[in-house]
Design a protein around this motif. Structure first.
Motif, PDB file in Angstrom:
ATOM      1  N   ALA A 284      44.131  54.246  10.575  1.00 37.57           N
ATOM      2  CA  ALA A 284      42.915  54.570  10.289  1.00 37.57           C
ATOM      3  C   ALA A 284      42.503  55.837  11.302  1.00 37.57           C
ATOM      4  O   ALA A 284      41.849  56.947  10.945  1.00 37.57           O
ATOM      5  CB  ALA A 284      41.496  53.824  10.582  1.00 37.57           C
ATOM      6  N   TYR A 285      43.514  56.020  12.616  1.00 37.18           N
ATOM      7  CA  TYR A 285      43.184  56.889  13.339  1.00 37.18           C
ATOM      8  C   TYR A 285      44.201  58.251  13.026  1.00 37.18           C
ATOM      9  O   TYR A 285      45.265  58.062  12.363  1.00 37.18           O
ATOM     10  CB  TYR A 285      43.610  56.498  14.639  1.00 37.18           C
ATOM     11  CG  TYR A 285      42.725  55.324  15.254  1.00 37.18           C
ATOM     12  CD1 TYR A 285      41.521  55.770  16.186  1.00 37.18           C
ATOM     13  CD2 TYR A 285      42.814  54.156  14.880  1.00 37.18           C
ATOM     14  CE1 TYR A 285      40.678  54.836  16.368  1.00 37.18           C
ATOM     15  CE2 TYR A 285      41.978  53.187  15.177  1.00 37.18           C
ATOM     16  CZ  TYR A 285      40.753  53.505  15.944  1.00 37.18           C
ATOM     17  OH  TYR A 285      39.866  52.515  16.438  1.00 37.18           O
ATOM     18  N   ILE A 286      43.808  59.203  13.607  1.00 38.98           N
ATOM     19  CA  ILE A 286      44.775  60.623  13.189  1.00 38.98           C
ATOM     20  C   ILE A 286      45.836  60.470  14.077  1.00 38.98           C
ATOM     21  O   ILE A 286      45.829  60.235  15.477  1.00 38.98           O
ATOM     22  CB  ILE A 286      43.962  61.967  13.623  1.00 38.98           C
ATOM     23  CG1 ILE A 286      42.546  62.069  12.607  1.00 38.98           C
ATOM     24  CG2 ILE A 286      44.757  63.051  13.595  1.00 38.98           C
ATOM     25  CD1 ILE A 286      41.777  63.243  12.645  1.00 38.98           C
ATOM     26  N   SER A 287      47.112  60.396  13.464  1.00 40.62           N
ATOM     27  CA  SER A 287      48.138  60.285  14.230  1.00 40.62           C
ATOM     28  C   SER A 287      48.541  61.084  15.386  1.00 40.62           C
ATOM     29  O   SER A 287      49.178  60.458  16.350  1.00 40.62           O
ATOM     30  CB  SER A 287      49.477  60.052  13.355  1.00 40.62           C
ATOM     31  OG  SER A 287      49.794  61.519  12.780  1.00 40.62           O
ATOM     32  N   ALA A 288      48.181  62.399  15.157  1.00 39.68           N
ATOM     33  CA  ALA A 288      48.543  63.212  16.372  1.00 39.68           C
ATOM     34  C   ALA A 288      47.745  62.764  17.630  1.00 39.68           C
ATOM     35  O   ALA A 288      48.115  63.196  18.480  1.00 39.68           O
ATOM     36  CB  ALA A 288      48.311  64.653  16.015  1.00 39.68           C
ATOM     37  N   VAL A 289      46.590  62.251  17.325  1.00 42.50           N
ATOM     38  CA  VAL A 289      45.659  61.679  18.514  1.00 42.50           C
ATOM     39  C   VAL A 289      46.302  60.441  18.853  1.00 42.50           C
ATOM     40  O   VAL A 289      46.526  60.283  20.174  1.00 42.50           O
ATOM     41  CB  VAL A 289      44.283  61.483  17.992  1.00 42.50           C
ATOM     42  CG1 VAL A 289      43.533  60.787  19.159  1.00 42.50           C
ATOM     43  CG2 VAL A 289      43.697  62.845  17.576  1.00 42.50           C
ATOM     44  N   VAL A 290      46.412  59.563  18.137  1.00 46.51           N
ATOM     45  CA  VAL A 290      46.910  58.287  18.656  1.00 46.51           C
ATOM     46  C   VAL A 290      48.273  58.236  19.056  1.00 46.51           C
ATOM     47  O   VAL A 290      48.595  57.414  20.230  1.00 46.51           O
ATOM     48  CB  VAL A 290      46.952  57.128  17.305  1.00 46.51           C
ATOM     49  CG1 VAL A 290      47.446  56.079  17.731  1.00 46.51           C
ATOM     50  CG2 VAL A 290      45.505  56.980  17.244  1.00 46.51           C
TER      51      VAL A 290
ATOM     52  N   HIS B 205      31.893  64.051  17.084  1.00 47.74           N
ATOM     53  CA  HIS B 205      32.600  64.972  16.920  1.00 47.74           C
ATOM     54  C   HIS B 205      31.943  66.239  16.675  1.00 47.74           C
ATOM     55  O   HIS B 205      32.032  67.149  17.257  1.00 47.74           O
ATOM     56  CB  HIS B 205      33.477  64.773  15.793  1.00 47.74           C
ATOM     57  CG  HIS B 205      34.109  66.002  15.050  1.00 47.74           C
ATOM     58  ND1 HIS B 205      34.791  66.951  15.498  1.00 47.74           N
ATOM     59  CD2 HIS B 205      33.977  66.446  13.621  1.00 47.74           C
ATOM     60  CE1 HIS B 205      35.276  67.620  14.660  1.00 47.74           C
ATOM     61  NE2 HIS B 205      34.630  67.357  13.458  1.00 47.74           N
ATOM     62  N   GLN B 206      30.868  66.194  16.024  1.00 39.76           N
ATOM     63  CA  GLN B 206      30.019  67.328  15.517  1.00 39.76           C
ATOM     64  C   GLN B 206      29.413  67.902  16.735  1.00 39.76           C
ATOM     65  O   GLN B 206      29.013  69.050  17.143  1.00 39.76           O
ATOM     66  CB  GLN B 206      29.032  67.025  14.434  1.00 39.76           C
ATOM     67  CG  GLN B 206      29.623  66.782  13.196  1.00 39.76           C
ATOM     68  CD  GLN B 206      28.799  66.143  12.157  1.00 39.76           C
ATOM     69  OE1 GLN B 206      27.551  66.365  12.035  1.00 39.76           O
ATOM     70  NE2 GLN B 206      29.469  65.271  11.007  1.00 39.76           N
ATOM     71  N   ALA B 207      28.753  66.940  17.399  1.00 37.94           N
ATOM     72  CA  ALA B 207      27.899  67.301  18.761  1.00 37.94           C
ATOM     73  C   ALA B 207      28.604  67.885  19.695  1.00 37.94           C
ATOM     74  O   ALA B 207      28.173  68.524  20.514  1.00 37.94           O
ATOM     75  CB  ALA B 207      26.952  66.098  19.087  1.00 37.94           C
ATOM     76  N   SER B 208      29.983  67.746  19.960  1.00 34.32           N
ATOM     77  CA  SER B 208      30.729  67.836  21.074  1.00 34.32           C
ATOM     78  C   SER B 208      31.812  68.691  20.902  1.00 34.32           C
ATOM     79  O   SER B 208      32.095  69.644  21.747  1.00 34.32           O
ATOM     80  CB  SER B 208      31.298  66.498  21.713  1.00 34.32           C
ATOM     81  OG  SER B 208      32.275  65.962  20.928  1.00 34.32           O
ATOM     82  N   GLY B 209      32.266  68.891  19.782  1.00 31.67           N
ATOM     83  CA  GLY B 209      33.352  69.708  19.671  1.00 31.67           C
ATOM     84  C   GLY B 209      34.890  69.076  20.169  1.00 31.67           C
ATOM     85  O   GLY B 209      35.880  69.779  19.551  1.00 31.67           O
TER      86      GLY B 209
ATOM     87  N   PRO C  78      37.491  64.634  15.708  1.00 33.30           N
ATOM     88  CA  PRO C  78      37.194  63.383  15.146  1.00 33.30           C
ATOM     89  C   PRO C  78      38.565  62.404  15.268  1.00 33.30           C
ATOM     90  O   PRO C  78      39.526  63.020  15.066  1.00 33.30           O
ATOM     91  CB  PRO C  78      36.972  63.482  13.761  1.00 33.30           C
ATOM     92  CG  PRO C  78      37.743  64.882  13.217  1.00 33.30           C
ATOM     93  CD  PRO C  78      37.808  65.597  14.562  1.00 33.30           C
ATOM     94  N   ILE C  79      38.272  61.146  15.436  1.00 40.17           N
ATOM     95  CA  ILE C  79      39.546  60.516  15.927  1.00 40.17           C
ATOM     96  C   ILE C  79      40.111  59.642  14.865  1.00 40.17           C
ATOM     97  O   ILE C  79      41.078  59.164  14.660  1.00 40.17           O
ATOM     98  CB  ILE C  79      39.198  59.439  17.409  1.00 40.17           C
ATOM     99  CG1 ILE C  79      39.072  60.388  18.450  1.00 40.17           C
ATOM    100  CG2 ILE C  79      40.105  58.475  17.268  1.00 40.17           C
ATOM    101  CD1 ILE C  79      38.268  59.737  19.426  1.00 40.17           C
ATOM    102  N   THR C  80      39.098  59.289  13.757  1.00 39.27           N
ATOM    103  CA  THR C  80      39.561  58.656  12.480  1.00 39.27           C
ATOM    104  C   THR C  80      39.558  59.603  11.446  1.00 39.27           C
ATOM    105  O   THR C  80      38.619  60.574  11.353  1.00 39.27           O
ATOM    106  CB  THR C  80      38.707  57.411  12.334  1.00 39.27           C
ATOM    107  OG1 THR C  80      37.380  57.619  12.218  1.00 39.27           O
ATOM    108  CG2 THR C  80      38.939  56.482  13.153  1.00 39.27           C
ATOM    109  N   MET C  81      40.346  59.429  10.351  1.00 29.06           N
ATOM    110  CA  MET C  81      40.261  60.079   9.239  1.00 29.06           C
ATOM    111  C   MET C  81      38.899  59.865   8.553  1.00 29.06           C
ATOM    112  O   MET C  81      38.430  61.071   8.056  1.00 29.06           O
ATOM    113  CB  MET C  81      41.337  59.800   8.162  1.00 29.06           C
ATOM    114  CG  MET C  81      42.859  60.403   8.766  1.00 29.06           C
ATOM    115  SD  MET C  81      42.746  62.012   8.943  1.00 29.06           S
ATOM    116  CE  MET C  81      43.029  62.606   7.251  1.00 29.06           C
TER     117      MET C  81
END
Lengths: 293, 437
Positions: free
Chosen positions: B119-125, B341-345, B348-351
């Protein structure tokens, strides 16, 4: 003239100095011993793997040209800080000593910077000299000097020297002022009657009589420049550009706290400790001979 | 009737009190300040209100470096927090501390919490997984380098603000125009020079920063960021500095002030700088993808992340681990992630949270905020997955120092990068020696 206090009791003197000794052992000798031991180890950050390596950490240090260069930087920095700091505050103290009206105000203002934390002092001077926003940098630009401590080694060194000196002037000033006020007025008046001008009076009477204060301040300022200035370096230059302002104590902090290389950092602090012990010894052995109490 | 109601409420109260006594406390040490710090406190607070078994205490511990040092010192004295926020350069140190940390995948499995790594974005995980693909820490605030430009300055210089430069030669052509027209005194500056101009630069062009797949394959990696491509880029930056198009703005994020202060018209820095720039800039600005060299095969690939992840410390009680697992599940809820994600810039960690944000129309209302995500949501290669090196914080310092030597004209690009590689390799060997096991 017997100045010594003589105790009749055998244990009382020891009991009286016990708290001081306890504090010294707990907060100075014990950590120093730990640093000595740690400097012989190679350890991961969490201390889960430890290897006793004898003097490998020291060997690595002295094979590192950059560490050796850091000695030179530290020497330049501490000579400048102690030299400028002592001269400026002596001049200020002599002036303040002569002020008749509003002396309290002058003194308060001069003592003020001492209450500022080193890190804050670093940030303050950084703002003044910021190439984009700094007011001093703007004046310098007006005079045709492009101030850029981000890439110019000399500029960066000047910046941390200014901040470190400014922070220490109050302390020096206080001691010089007290020293000046304890010089008997009759001596100076007698010299004046003999026809000695203010400068001659200063060099032949005031300065020699101030020598115990000057000597004490010299020791304190060197120790200050060696140990207490890392927060100024951290906030103002982070040791840069390159390693132009990387003084020894800042490297200890950086390798130990940021790099988590405890063995290497401990070895450096042992070296630093040895230097300061040696310097203080030299000062007491040779410079103190010239001091008249 | 009344009496029964009273009786019931008394029982309920007694039960609540009993539960309050049995509450399991979880310590979370973090390094978030200002608005981010408030959000972190709110997350803990929301979790505490959502159930009554566990209580998360979010404690601010100083900068990233200070928080990590505090966590390590606490571990050594047996008083570690349950959750420790560690910046990306500390990843290798944390990973090699066997027993000191509890891998997140293991934690979730033991606690029986639903956990799907896909469920997580692979480049992050990818940054936080073992070679076997097991996730060891929980990605929390991840950012990635992006390109910011001053739209007003572009217009003044006669450039099209709707067509930001895509390649480095285009960036410099734009910088030259800006400089010559006097729109701003400086064309371009960069934050985080090591992270943006060398580390991410490597991944973006699909070349290695260090051998062993940037250290993912073992601690005996060697640095290789002195390749002809890297030298060419650094030499270019220096040349453009000499021409007055590029200004060196200092280490870390300090150059960002030169952008939002209006001095430099273009900036490469963290996507998390968005909030600060939006707050301080007195001009219209926009975000676009990081520039690249068009003649390099495979560019642009993907950018790599910075920021921090949450590590679960070892040696705690099972009940506490259960609470930690529940809290991590709570944190990965798509709505919560999207809000962060929206408040901080931060990314997002999950798709799912990305999709949620997209559907809400947030990216249309705030153009450019999806640039960072688009740079990341591609399949990563072994060269672009991330960088995992020991003593990385010190290696970055070395890179800063040698780059400053290049910018100051004391050494050319090749000499400077060679020296940085040599000094960095010594730090890697030192780390390998201290972490043999």
């Amino acid at each position: 003239m017997e100045k010594r206090a003589v105790f009749k009791s055998a244990w009382l003197p020891y009991a009286l100095i016990f708290p001081q000794i306890a504090v010294t052992i707990l907060f100075f000798f014990w950590p120093a011993a730990q640093a000595l031991y740690q400097s012989l180890l190679v350890q991961d950050a969490f201390g889960t793997q430890t290897e006793f390596v004898w003097f490998d950490n020291f060997r690595d240090l002295f094979h590192d040209e950059l560490y050796l260069a850091s000695f030179k930087v530290t020497a330049v920095f501490s000579v400048l800080v102690a030299g400028i700091g002592l001269s400026v505050s002596l001049v200020l103290a002599v002036m303040a000593d002569r002020v008749l009206r509003g002396a309290g105000l002058y003194k308060t203002l001069l003592i003020w910077p001492y209450a500022v934390a080193p890190a804050v002092a670093g940030i303050l001077w950084l703002f003044l000299f910021n190439p984009t926003l700094g007011i001093v940098a703007l004046w310098l630009k007006g005079m045709g000097i492009e101030w850029n401590h981000l890439l110019n080694d000399q500029h960066a060194m000047m910046l941390i020297v200014f901040a470190a000196v400014w922070k220490q002037i109050s302390y020096n000033f206080l001691f010089f002022l007290a020293g000046l006020q304890s010089i008997p007025k009759s001596l100076i008046e007698a010299a004046a009657i003999d026809g000695a001008g203010p400068l001659r009076r200063f060099w032949t009477i005031i300065f020699p009589l101030l020598s115990p204060t000057t000597f004490f301040l010299l020791v304190v300022n060197i120790v200050y420049a060696f140990f207490d200035t890392f927060a100024i370096v951290d906030t103002a230059t982070e040791g840069g550009p390159g390693q132009a302002t990387q003084i020894l104590v800042y490297k200890v902090y950086k390798d130990g706290f940021k790099g988590l290389d405890l063995g290497g950092s401990a070895a450096q602090s042992v070296v630093l400790m040895a230097i300061v012990i040696a310097l203080t010894f030299v000062q007491f052995r040779y410079v103190e001979k010239k001091v008249q109490y | 009737m009344k009496r029964i109601a009273l009786g019931v409420s008394a029982v309920v109260l007694a039960m609540a009190a009993a539960q309050a006594r049995a509450v399991v406390e979880i310590q979370w040490w973090h390094a978030m300040t200002g608005a981010f710090g408030d959000r972190v406190a709110k997350m803990a607070d929301d979790f505490n209100k959502s159930q009554s078994e566990y209580k998360v205490n979010a404690v601010y511990k100083g900068t990233y470096a200070e928080t990590m040092t505090a966590g390590i010192a606490a571990y050594r004295s047996g008083a570690a927090p349950h959750i420790l926020q560690v910046f990306e350069v500390g990843t290798a140190t944390m990973m090699s501390a066997k027993g000191a940390v509890k891998p997140v995948w293991q934690l979730m499995k033991d606690a029986g919490e639903p956990f799907d790594q896909k469920a997580y974005i692979s480049a992050v995980v990818g940054y936080y997984t073992t070679p076997k693909g097991e996730m060891v820490s929980f990605p929390f605030n991840s950012s990635t380098p992006v390109f910011y430009y001053n739209r007003d300055a572009f217009e003044k210089a006669g450039l099209d603000p709707n067509r930001p430069p895509a390649t480095w030669p285009e960036v410099m052509a734009a910088a030259a125009k800006i400089k010559v027209s006097g729109a701003t005194p400086c064309g371009f500056t960069t934050g985080w020079q090591s992270w943006v101009q060398l580390e991410t630069f490597s991944a973006w062009h699909n070349v290695l920063f260090a051998t062993k797949n940037n250290g993912f394959g073992g601690t005996d990696a060697k640095l290789v960021f002195n390749s002809p491509l890297h030298v060419r880029h650094v030499a270019n930056l220096k040349e453009w500095m000499d021409k007055g198009y590029v200004t060196y703005g200092g280490r870390d994020n300090k150059p960002e002030a030169k952008f939002f202060g209006g001095e430099c018209a273009m900036l490469t820095s963290s996507s998390a700088a968005y909030a600060n720039i939006a707050k301080n800039a007195k001009f219209k600005f926009a975000v676009s993808a990081l520039p690249y060299y068009a003649d390099v095969q495979g560019a642009p690939q993907n950018t790599i992340i910075g920021g921090a992840s949450l590590w679960v410390m070892g040696g705690k009680k099972p009940a506490e681990y259960k609470g930690v697992a529940k809290f991590l599940t709570f944190l990965s809820q798509p709505a919560r992630q999207a809000e962060w994600h929206q408040a901080s810039g931060y990314l997002p960690i999950t798709m799912a949270s990305y999709e949620l944000t997209r559907k809400s129309g947030f990216y249309e209302k705030n153009p450019g905020t999806d640039v960072s995500v688009k740079q990341m949501v591609v399949k990563v290669t072994d060269k672009s997955r991330g960088i995992r090196l020991g003593n990385f914080a010190q290696i970055r310092d070395v890179i800063d120092e040698e780059l400053e030597g290049i910018w100051a004209g004391k050494q050319d690009a090749k000499t400077g990068l060679d020296k940085a590689v040599k000094r960095g390799d010594e730090l890697l060997e030192k780390f390998a020696r201290a972490n043999k096991g």
